[in-house]
Scaffold this motif. Sequence first.
Motif, PDB file in Angstrom:
ATOM      1  N   GLU A  12       0.922  -1.131  -0.054  1.00  0.00           N
ATOM      2  CA  GLU A  12      -0.043   0.035  -0.058  1.00  0.00           C
ATOM      3  C   GLU A  12       0.772   1.399  -0.098  1.00  0.00           C
ATOM      4  N   ILE A  13       0.449   2.178  -0.865  1.00  0.00           N
ATOM      5  CA  ILE A  13       1.198   3.439  -0.845  1.00  0.00           C
ATOM      6  C   ILE A  13       0.381   4.547   0.021  1.00  0.00           C
ATOM      7  N   THR A  14       0.408   4.648   1.240  1.00  0.00           N
ATOM      8  CA  THR A  14      -0.257   5.446   2.030  1.00  0.00           C
ATOM      9  C   THR A  14       0.393   6.864   1.927  1.00  0.00           C
ATOM     10  N   GLN A  15      -0.882   7.734   2.524  1.00  0.00           N
ATOM     11  CA  GLN A  15      -0.314   9.219   2.414  1.00  0.00           C
ATOM     12  C   GLN A  15       0.623   9.284   3.484  1.00  0.00           C
ATOM     13  N   GLU A  16       0.864   8.775   4.445  1.00  0.00           N
ATOM     14  CA  GLU A  16       2.156   8.728   5.475  1.00  0.00           C
ATOM     15  C   GLU A  16       3.286   8.232   4.670  1.00  0.00           C
ATOM     16  N   ARG A  17       3.361   7.463   3.688  1.00  0.00           N
ATOM     17  CA  ARG A  17       4.561   7.121   2.868  1.00  0.00           C
ATOM     18  C   ARG A  17       4.904   8.244   2.072  1.00  0.00           C
ATOM     19  N   ILE A  18       3.966   8.909   1.316  1.00  0.00           N
ATOM     20  CA  ILE A  18       4.093   9.759   0.460  1.00  0.00           C
ATOM     21  C   ILE A  18       4.597  11.332   1.098  1.00  0.00           C
ATOM     22  N   ASP A  19       3.915  11.427   2.231  1.00  0.00           N
ATOM     23  CA  ASP A  19       4.368  12.474   3.182  1.00  0.00           C
ATOM     24  C   ASP A  19       6.127  12.422   3.623  1.00  0.00           C
ATOM     25  N   THR A  20       6.288  11.187   3.991  1.00  0.00           N
ATOM     26  CA  THR A  20       7.906  10.784   4.269  1.00  0.00           C
ATOM     27  C   THR A  20       8.703  11.141   3.199  1.00  0.00           C
ATOM     28  N   PHE A  21       8.108  10.417   1.914  1.00  0.00           N
ATOM     29  CA  PHE A  21       9.058  10.697   0.714  1.00  0.00           C
ATOM     30  C   PHE A  21       9.102  12.261   0.434  1.00  0.00           C
ATOM     31  N   ALA A  22       8.100  12.994   0.453  1.00  0.00           N
ATOM     32  CA  ALA A  22       8.266  14.393   0.322  1.00  0.00           C
ATOM     33  C   ALA A  22       9.155  15.140   1.149  1.00  0.00           C
ATOM     34  N   LYS A  23       9.209  14.776   2.554  1.00  0.00           N
ATOM     35  CA  LYS A  23      10.251  15.088   3.469  1.00  0.00           C
ATOM     36  C   LYS A  23      11.578  14.871   3.015  1.00  0.00           C
ATOM     37  N   ALA A  24      11.695  13.516   2.619  1.00  0.00           N
ATOM     38  CA  ALA A  24      13.061  13.074   2.218  1.00  0.00           C
ATOM     39  C   ALA A  24      13.775  13.820   1.051  1.00  0.00           C
ATOM     40  N   ILE A  25      12.539  14.266  -0.004  1.00  0.00           N
ATOM     41  CA  ILE A  25      13.196  14.668  -1.244  1.00  0.00           C
ATOM     42  C   ILE A  25      13.122  16.412  -1.184  1.00  0.00           C
ATOM     43  N   ASP A  26      12.637  16.777  -0.144  1.00  0.00           N
ATOM     44  CA  ASP A  26      12.234  18.454  -0.076  1.00  0.00           C
ATOM     45  C   ASP A  26      11.223  18.587  -1.500  1.00  0.00           C
ATOM     46  N   ASP A  27      10.112  17.700  -1.475  1.00  0.00           N
ATOM     47  CA  ASP A  27       9.338  18.217  -2.663  1.00  0.00           C
ATOM     48  C   ASP A  27       7.879  18.014  -2.087  1.00  0.00           C
ATOM     49  N   PHE A  28       7.354  19.298  -2.001  1.00  0.00           N
ATOM     50  CA  PHE A  28       5.882  19.604  -1.032  1.00  0.00           C
ATOM     51  C   PHE A  28       4.944  19.950  -2.096  1.00  0.00           C
ATOM     52  N   GLN A  29       4.865  19.689  -3.318  1.00  0.00           N
ATOM     53  CA  GLN A  29       3.990  20.128  -4.225  1.00  0.00           C
ATOM     54  C   GLN A  29       2.701  19.557  -3.664  1.00  0.00           C
ATOM     55  N   TRP A  30       1.516  20.503  -3.962  1.00  0.00           N
ATOM     56  CA  TRP A  30       0.313  20.235  -3.318  1.00  0.00           C
ATOM     57  C   TRP A  30      -0.371  19.076  -3.907  1.00  0.00           C
ATOM     58  N   ILE A  31       0.003  18.510  -5.080  1.00  0.00           N
ATOM     59  CA  ILE A  31      -0.781  17.276  -5.497  1.00  0.00           C
ATOM     60  C   ILE A  31      -0.369  15.967  -4.898  1.00  0.00           C
ATOM     61  N   HIS A  32       0.854  16.058  -4.103  1.00  0.00           N
ATOM     62  CA  HIS A  32       1.172  15.070  -3.326  1.00  0.00           C
ATOM     63  C   HIS A  32       0.683  15.250  -1.564  1.00  0.00           C
ATOM     64  N   VAL A  33       0.641  16.466  -1.329  1.00  0.00           N
ATOM     65  CA  VAL A  33       0.765  16.532   0.124  1.00  0.00           C
ATOM     66  C   VAL A  33      -0.337  17.211   0.616  1.00  0.00           C
ATOM     67  N   ASP A  34      -1.350  17.767  -0.047  1.00  0.00           N
ATOM     68  CA  ASP A  34      -2.374  18.901   0.375  1.00  0.00           C
ATOM     69  C   ASP A  34      -3.807  18.062   0.206  1.00  0.00           C
ATOM     70  N   ARG A  35      -4.160  17.365   0.970  1.00  0.00           N
ATOM     71  CA  ARG A  35      -5.303  16.446   0.819  1.00  0.00           C
ATOM     72  C   ARG A  35      -6.452  17.341   0.346  1.00  0.00           C
ATOM     73  N   GLU A  36      -6.582  18.223   0.760  1.00  0.00           N
ATOM     74  CA  GLU A  36      -7.951  19.319   0.695  1.00  0.00           C
ATOM     75  C   GLU A  36      -7.881  19.880  -0.732  1.00  0.00           C
ATOM     76  N   ARG A  37      -6.513  20.404  -1.022  1.00  0.00           N
ATOM     77  CA  ARG A  37      -6.624  21.153  -2.342  1.00  0.00           C
ATOM     78  C   ARG A  37      -6.519  19.965  -3.543  1.00  0.00           C
ATOM     79  N   ALA A  38      -5.949  18.830  -3.346  1.00  0.00           N
ATOM     80  CA  ALA A  38      -5.859  17.654  -4.272  1.00  0.00           C
ATOM     81  C   ALA A  38      -7.293  17.091  -4.406  1.00  0.00           C
ATOM     82  N   LYS A  39      -8.051  17.061  -3.541  1.00  0.00           N
ATOM     83  CA  LYS A  39      -9.621  16.777  -3.964  1.00  0.00           C
ATOM     84  C   LYS A  39     -10.086  17.302  -5.150  1.00  0.00           C
ATOM     85  N   ALA A  40      -9.938  18.445  -5.422  1.00  0.00           N
ATOM     86  CA  ALA A  40     -10.489  19.357  -6.822  1.00  0.00           C
ATOM     87  C   ALA A  40      -9.507  18.974  -8.049  1.00  0.00           C
ATOM     88  N   SER A  41      -8.586  18.078  -7.819  1.00  0.00           N
ATOM     89  CA  SER A  41      -7.332  17.750  -8.977  1.00  0.00           C
ATOM     90  C   SER A  41      -8.197  16.660  -9.989  1.00  0.00           C
TER      91      SER A  41
END
Length: 137
Positions: A12-41
Amino acid sequence: MGEEIAVSPWLEITQERIDTFAKAIDDFQWIHVDRERAKASPFGGTIAHGFLPLSILSHLAERAFSFSDRKMGINYGLNRVRFTAPVKSGSRVRGRFTLAKYEKLEGGVQVTWTTTVEIENEPKPALVAEWLGRHYY
């Protein structure tokens, strides 16, 4: 050659895994980490970074098969990679490995895998790659 060797169990690719990966690579693009904004994507929620499924190839391979007598294995590179479908948060993926080439080296072998990371219940895979590894005995 060209024969499927192994398929890993689903992961499973959980949101926690995605958030941890974002922290590891310093990439916090909203489509990956902003659950509310991403709902409209177009995806209806967050998706994994393309490099996240690529980064777990070794993990998926280790869950699919092993080299019983090797002393060390290293990634040697990729000849080609395509991110063919987004991985939505909460999706499950698995690796499918087909041996494309096997070459002897001094003290070991180099293997080339045709690798596919499938997404459960999706028609297209997350990625396809030609992946090279070296294994020493």
